[in-house]
Design an enzyme around this catalytic site. Sequence first.
Site, PDB file in Angstrom:
ATOM      1  N   THR A  55      25.601  19.687   7.153  1.00  0.00           N
ATOM      2  CA  THR A  55      25.175  21.059   7.291  1.00  0.00           C
ATOM      3  C   THR A  55      23.774  21.038   6.801  1.00  0.00           C
ATOM      4  O   THR A  55      23.409  21.702   5.900  1.00  0.00           O
ATOM      5  CB  THR A  55      26.265  21.751   6.497  1.00  0.00           C
ATOM      6  OG1 THR A  55      27.402  21.730   7.249  1.00  0.00           O
ATOM      7  CG2 THR A  55      25.935  22.878   5.734  1.00  0.00           C
ATOM      8  N   GLU A  71      25.446  14.429  -1.824  1.00  0.00           N
ATOM      9  CA  GLU A  71      26.398  14.954  -2.813  1.00  0.00           C
ATOM     10  C   GLU A  71      26.902  13.848  -3.736  1.00  0.00           C
ATOM     11  O   GLU A  71      27.451  12.846  -3.293  1.00  0.00           O
ATOM     12  CB  GLU A  71      27.558  15.636  -2.098  1.00  0.00           C
ATOM     13  CG  GLU A  71      27.125  16.933  -1.444  1.00  0.00           C
ATOM     14  CD  GLU A  71      28.177  17.565  -0.553  1.00  0.00           C
ATOM     15  OE1 GLU A  71      28.062  18.777  -0.292  1.00  0.00           O
ATOM     16  OE2 GLU A  71      29.094  16.867  -0.103  1.00  0.00           O
ATOM     17  N   SER A  96      37.641  26.222  -1.487  1.00  0.00           N
ATOM     18  CA  SER A  96      38.441  27.102  -2.333  1.00  0.00           C
ATOM     19  C   SER A  96      37.863  27.282  -3.742  1.00  0.00           C
ATOM     20  O   SER A  96      38.246  28.194  -4.442  1.00  0.00           O
ATOM     21  CB  SER A  96      39.859  26.550  -2.445  1.00  0.00           C
ATOM     22  OG  SER A  96      39.854  25.215  -2.886  1.00  0.00           O
TER      23      SER A  96
END
Length: 407
Positions: free
Chosen positions: A190, A276, A407
């Site tokens: 992304t 990441e 989440s």
Amino acid sequence: MKKIKGGVTAAKGFEAASAAAGIKYQGRTDMALVYSQKPCEAAGTFTTNVVKAAPVKWDKKVVESNVKPQVVVINSGIANACTGETGMECCKEVAKEAAKALETEMESVLIGSTGVIGMQLPVEKMKDGVHLLAKEKAEGLEMGNLAAKAIMTTDTKEKEAAVTIELDGTTVTIGGMAKGSGMIHPNMCTMLAFITTDAVISKEALQAALSSDVEETYNMISVDGDTSTNDTVLLLANQMAGNKEIQKGTKEFEIFKEALHEVNTTLAKKIAGDGEGATALLEVTVQGAETKQQAKTLAKSVICSNLTKTAIAGHDANWGRILCAMGYAGVEFEPEKTDLFIQSSAGELKLVENGMALNYSEEKATEILSQAEVCVVADIKTGTEKATAWGCDLTHGYIDINADYRS
């Protein structure tokens, strides 16, 4: 060519802003605006993922039209991907609101989104955010930096780059900002990148310059092998530098391409190095290849190898993983002729000669591999072509970030 400080507002006539619209994040900015004082020629490259986010479809249509864009509205937190007609309607509503707030045409508004796939964007918050952005927009490097921070998701730092060039006595500036940390395996071109320039350049030349350079920059990075639904690179030229119009095939076109390459390479490396959970930027160069494509394929295979990436994380000179990754790349080469080197600010070490290990110091190898930027050079000694790819190490931090990202 001269490297300068700045990003999307480095070029003449470009303004930027950031805002906290509460799209998904709380307590931080999550919307950004890039605005040109004059309509722009536009070029773009987009994800080749069959699943394309609504803003990708929107921007592709704008770039391929005869419209001259003037505005880019970007949000972080929600990708507006896999959102059906509602997602496309959101793009339309946001563009309409931006056109109203900035007194331009809806068709001149480009959209960028990044974040969680499958969630619908809160349209009213987006529209309120647009008015905040319109009110705050201004020139200056600080405004560009704030915009670069607003588009971050799991990024740990903003990503900017800018250069100037001289064309027949006229100064032309190219600057840009990008975001990207995970789901990075651009294949479009992304991750998002927004490049601005005040150059006077034809639309044909602008698109040609971007399309060719993407192959050497953003398409040569990988963090995790996942090609995003939202990959977008937009290049806007507002013609405010006043130079003679740049056309394809001219000396000026080649100078412009070189400067664009510097900006794109800098941003691509910043994305790769900020993967990441990453602790190191991994650069892999394959040289001595018969063709450029052979070198590209081999280099990218190495940076995509999870076993190589974990070896870099552990500062372990496990060179067999590098040769192994080259071996399954899908192109022929001669392992028995291959030399391998590792390099960093701590020095250089030759690990392999003609496919066999040398008697090198493991302690020195560990020192070299413990730096923030690590280079691997593979010389396959069958030709004169070479290519470089960029990635990062793979740590447990990648799992920590992605195991509960939604989440």
